[in-house]
Design a protein around this motif. Sequence first.
Motif, PDB file in Angstrom:
ATOM      1  N   ASP A 122       0.811  -1.229   0.000  1.00  0.00           N
ATOM      2  CA  ASP A 122       0.000   0.000   0.000  1.00  0.00           C
ATOM      3  C   ASP A 122       0.840   1.273   0.000  1.00  0.00           C
ATOM      4  O   ASP A 122       0.309   2.380  -0.082  1.00  0.00           O
ATOM      5  CB  ASP A 122      -0.989   0.003   1.170  1.00  0.00           C
ATOM      6  CG  ASP A 122      -0.319  -0.064   2.527  1.00  0.00           C
ATOM      7  OD1 ASP A 122       0.929  -0.061   2.585  1.00  0.00           O
ATOM      8  OD2 ASP A 122      -1.029  -0.120   3.548  1.00  0.00           O
ATOM      9  N   LEU A 123       2.151   1.122   0.077  1.00  0.00           N
ATOM     10  CA  LEU A 123       3.046   2.276  -0.041  1.00  0.00           C
ATOM     11  C   LEU A 123       3.846   2.251  -1.336  1.00  0.00           C
ATOM     12  O   LEU A 123       4.718   3.102  -1.555  1.00  0.00           O
ATOM     13  CB  LEU A 123       4.030   2.310   1.141  1.00  0.00           C
ATOM     14  CG  LEU A 123       3.462   2.547   2.539  1.00  0.00           C
ATOM     15  CD1 LEU A 123       4.573   2.435   3.581  1.00  0.00           C
ATOM     16  CD2 LEU A 123       2.802   3.924   2.612  1.00  0.00           C
ATOM     17  N   SER A 124       3.552   1.296  -2.217  1.00  0.00           N
ATOM     18  CA  SER A 124       4.432   1.030  -3.352  1.00  0.00           C
ATOM     19  C   SER A 124       4.102   1.812  -4.614  1.00  0.00           C
ATOM     20  O   SER A 124       4.797   1.663  -5.626  1.00  0.00           O
ATOM     21  CB  SER A 124       4.410  -0.472  -3.671  1.00  0.00           C
ATOM     22  OG  SER A 124       3.121  -0.871  -4.125  1.00  0.00           O
ATOM     23  N   ALA A 125       3.085   2.646  -4.599  1.00  0.00           N
ATOM     24  CA  ALA A 125       2.740   3.421  -5.795  1.00  0.00           C
ATOM     25  C   ALA A 125       3.827   4.452  -6.092  1.00  0.00           C
ATOM     26  O   ALA A 125       4.367   5.087  -5.179  1.00  0.00           O
ATOM     27  CB  ALA A 125       1.397   4.118  -5.608  1.00  0.00           C
ATOM     28  N   ALA A 126       4.162   4.598  -7.378  1.00  0.00           N
ATOM     29  CA  ALA A 126       5.158   5.594  -7.775  1.00  0.00           C
ATOM     30  C   ALA A 126       4.743   6.979  -7.292  1.00  0.00           C
ATOM     31  O   ALA A 126       3.574   7.360  -7.376  1.00  0.00           O
ATOM     32  CB  ALA A 126       5.321   5.590  -9.287  1.00  0.00           C
ATOM     33  N   GLY A 127       5.686   7.717  -6.757  1.00  0.00           N
ATOM     34  CA  GLY A 127       5.419   9.049  -6.229  1.00  0.00           C
ATOM     35  C   GLY A 127       5.260   9.105  -4.729  1.00  0.00           C
ATOM     36  O   GLY A 127       5.317  10.191  -4.138  1.00  0.00           O
ATOM     37  N   THR A 128       5.067   7.951  -4.085  1.00  0.00           N
ATOM     38  CA  THR A 128       4.946   7.898  -2.626  1.00  0.00           C
ATOM     39  C   THR A 128       6.287   8.255  -1.982  1.00  0.00           C
ATOM     40  O   THR A 128       7.343   7.857  -2.469  1.00  0.00           O
ATOM     41  CB  THR A 128       4.510   6.496  -2.172  1.00  0.00           C
ATOM     42  OG1 THR A 128       3.277   6.159  -2.800  1.00  0.00           O
ATOM     43  CG2 THR A 128       4.365   6.414  -0.667  1.00  0.00           C
ATOM     44  N   THR A 129       6.253   8.987  -0.885  1.00  0.00           N
ATOM     45  CA  THR A 129       7.478   9.315  -0.148  1.00  0.00           C
ATOM     46  C   THR A 129       7.629   8.391   1.051  1.00  0.00           C
ATOM     47  O   THR A 129       6.687   8.196   1.828  1.00  0.00           O
ATOM     48  CB  THR A 129       7.461  10.774   0.341  1.00  0.00           C
ATOM     49  OG1 THR A 129       7.373  11.647  -0.791  1.00  0.00           O
ATOM     50  CG2 THR A 129       8.733  11.108   1.122  1.00  0.00           C
ATOM     51  N   VAL A 130       8.790   7.767   1.165  1.00  0.00           N
ATOM     52  CA  VAL A 130       9.161   7.017   2.363  1.00  0.00           C
ATOM     53  C   VAL A 130      10.451   7.630   2.890  1.00  0.00           C
ATOM     54  O   VAL A 130      11.025   8.530   2.271  1.00  0.00           O
ATOM     55  CB  VAL A 130       9.329   5.509   2.054  1.00  0.00           C
ATOM     56  CG1 VAL A 130       8.002   4.878   1.673  1.00  0.00           C
ATOM     57  CG2 VAL A 130      10.361   5.275   0.954  1.00  0.00           C
ATOM     58  N   TYR A 131      10.920   7.137   4.032  1.00  0.00           N
ATOM     59  CA  TYR A 131      12.062   7.768   4.685  1.00  0.00           C
ATOM     60  C   TYR A 131      13.096   6.712   5.072  1.00  0.00           C
ATOM     61  O   TYR A 131      12.765   5.724   5.739  1.00  0.00           O
ATOM     62  CB  TYR A 131      11.605   8.555   5.919  1.00  0.00           C
ATOM     63  CG  TYR A 131      10.624   9.649   5.559  1.00  0.00           C
ATOM     64  CD1 TYR A 131      11.055  10.945   5.315  1.00  0.00           C
ATOM     65  CD2 TYR A 131       9.263   9.359   5.423  1.00  0.00           C
ATOM     66  CE1 TYR A 131      10.159  11.943   4.947  1.00  0.00           C
ATOM     67  CE2 TYR A 131       8.355  10.348   5.057  1.00  0.00           C
ATOM     68  CZ  TYR A 131       8.813  11.633   4.820  1.00  0.00           C
ATOM     69  OH  TYR A 131       7.927  12.621   4.441  1.00  0.00           O
ATOM     70  N   GLY A 132      14.331   6.925   4.640  1.00  0.00           N
ATOM     71  CA  GLY A 132      15.411   6.011   4.996  1.00  0.00           C
ATOM     72  C   GLY A 132      16.270   6.611   6.090  1.00  0.00           C
ATOM     73  O   GLY A 132      16.615   7.802   6.035  1.00  0.00           O
ATOM     74  N   GLU A 133      16.588   5.791   7.076  1.00  0.00           N
ATOM     75  CA  GLU A 133      17.379   6.286   8.203  1.00  0.00           C
ATOM     76  C   GLU A 133      18.866   6.140   7.891  1.00  0.00           C
ATOM     77  O   GLU A 133      19.392   5.016   7.846  1.00  0.00           O
ATOM     78  CB  GLU A 133      17.023   5.537   9.481  1.00  0.00           C
ATOM     79  CG  GLU A 133      17.645   6.172  10.717  1.00  0.00           C
ATOM     80  CD  GLU A 133      16.998   5.669  11.990  1.00  0.00           C
ATOM     81  OE1 GLU A 133      15.939   6.193  12.362  1.00  0.00           O
ATOM     82  OE2 GLU A 133      17.553   4.720  12.584  1.00  0.00           O
ATOM     83  N   VAL A 134      19.528   7.257   7.662  1.00  0.00           N
ATOM     84  CA  VAL A 134      20.947   7.297   7.318  1.00  0.00           C
ATOM     85  C   VAL A 134      21.688   8.092   8.388  1.00  0.00           C
ATOM     86  O   VAL A 134      21.392   9.272   8.607  1.00  0.00           O
ATOM     87  CB  VAL A 134      21.166   7.947   5.931  1.00  0.00           C
ATOM     88  CG1 VAL A 134      22.657   7.982   5.591  1.00  0.00           C
ATOM     89  CG2 VAL A 134      20.384   7.207   4.860  1.00  0.00           C
ATOM     90  N   ARG A 135      22.602   7.422   9.075  1.00  0.00           N
ATOM     91  CA  ARG A 135      23.383   8.056  10.158  1.00  0.00           C
ATOM     92  C   ARG A 135      22.489   8.769  11.168  1.00  0.00           C
ATOM     93  O   ARG A 135      22.730   9.922  11.563  1.00  0.00           O
ATOM     94  CB  ARG A 135      24.428   9.010   9.563  1.00  0.00           C
ATOM     95  CG  ARG A 135      25.535   8.285   8.796  1.00  0.00           C
ATOM     96  CD  ARG A 135      26.644   9.243   8.388  1.00  0.00           C
ATOM     97  NE  ARG A 135      26.196  10.182   7.360  1.00  0.00           N
ATOM     98  CZ  ARG A 135      26.183   9.914   6.057  1.00  0.00           C
ATOM     99  NH1 ARG A 135      26.588   8.711   5.631  1.00  0.00           N
ATOM    100  NH2 ARG A 135      25.786  10.816   5.190  1.00  0.00           N
ATOM    101  N   GLY A 136      21.417   8.095  11.546  1.00  0.00           N
ATOM    102  CA  GLY A 136      20.535   8.605  12.592  1.00  0.00           C
ATOM    103  C   GLY A 136      19.518   9.621  12.138  1.00  0.00           C
ATOM    104  O   GLY A 136      18.726  10.108  12.956  1.00  0.00           O
TER     105      GLY A 136
END
Length: 374
Positions: free
Chosen positions: A341-355
Amino acid sequence: MTELLRTPLYDLHVELGGRMVPFAGYEMPVQYPAGIMAEHTHTRSKAGLFDVSHMGQVILRGTTYEAAARVFEALVPMDVLGLGEGRQRYGLFLNEAGGILDDLMFANRGDHLFVVVNAACKTEDTARMKAVLEPDVSVEPVTDRALLALQGPRAEAVLTEFAAEAATMRFMDVRTVELDGVEAWVSRSGYTGEDGYEISVPADRAERLARSLLAHDDVAPIGLGARDSLRLEAGLCLYGHDIDTGTLPGEAGLTWAIQKARRAGGARAGGFPGAAEVLAQLEAGPARKRVGLRPEGRAPMREGVDLYAAPEGGAPVGRVTSGGFGPTVGGPVAMGYIPADLSAAGTTVYGEVRGKRLPATVTALPFVAANFKR
């Protein structure tokens, strides 16, 4: 420590200034003096030569091709019997839960089935094939041939100078071609998203052919570093990273590789390991999906980065499986798994990089359009 193996082109790699690193039990060149960025760009614009001799080459031989194909279909969810002579397909070995044990290529060579498997899995894959043998079918590991890949938009023009018939091959065609005085098993395929060929040649003639190809102005040697950035931009899976024993074909976005004949209602539906789980997921849809990701800014999101649905709070919803800088794209690119349900193109997700949680936009794959010869 296990002693690392060397391909027939090891001395040539060293002569060319290749920086050798351990990879899948072999000493392999990760890059040459030009550097990964230049090698990547050269392959996208001209033609790169890769040593992929560490891969496993195997022949399944029966009284007929059909005999060997019937045995192989017990291991993969692909239509092997329906594959035309001189044609090749992408395939998957699965476990009883439908998880991916390895991905591979297989070809109808007329009187036998020719299979190319990943280097790290070739011992287990060979044993897997031997375990389902019938009396009239044999499994023959090919240990006396090297494997080269010539990839890029100039690959056809280069190889045609050695054999004019190379130009008449379509994507996924396979045939025997004489190159530089040696019998080669050539397929029009590759792992870069570009047009190109994979070339199996006798090990004792591999260096001579490689030198002849590299003598062409449009050809340069390419190492593992650029091989990885090229396949990532092309949205291609790396076994052990983007797909593994905990991944089903449906969630990996590989349902295109399962032909109608092996699906529910098909002429030879099921009959492969994990069929119930795989076919059920094809019917219902996966709970998670492999997606492309375009991180904002210049910082790459590499393998293992946790993905979140929001910039603050909550538990991880997914994980990056491959990531780095895409030279052709001009910025960081990544692939990973997130809920459907988050996989549609254009959706924003957040990756945790160095905290810190950094935004990434879900993007359709591939990042760079495929340039195969249709």
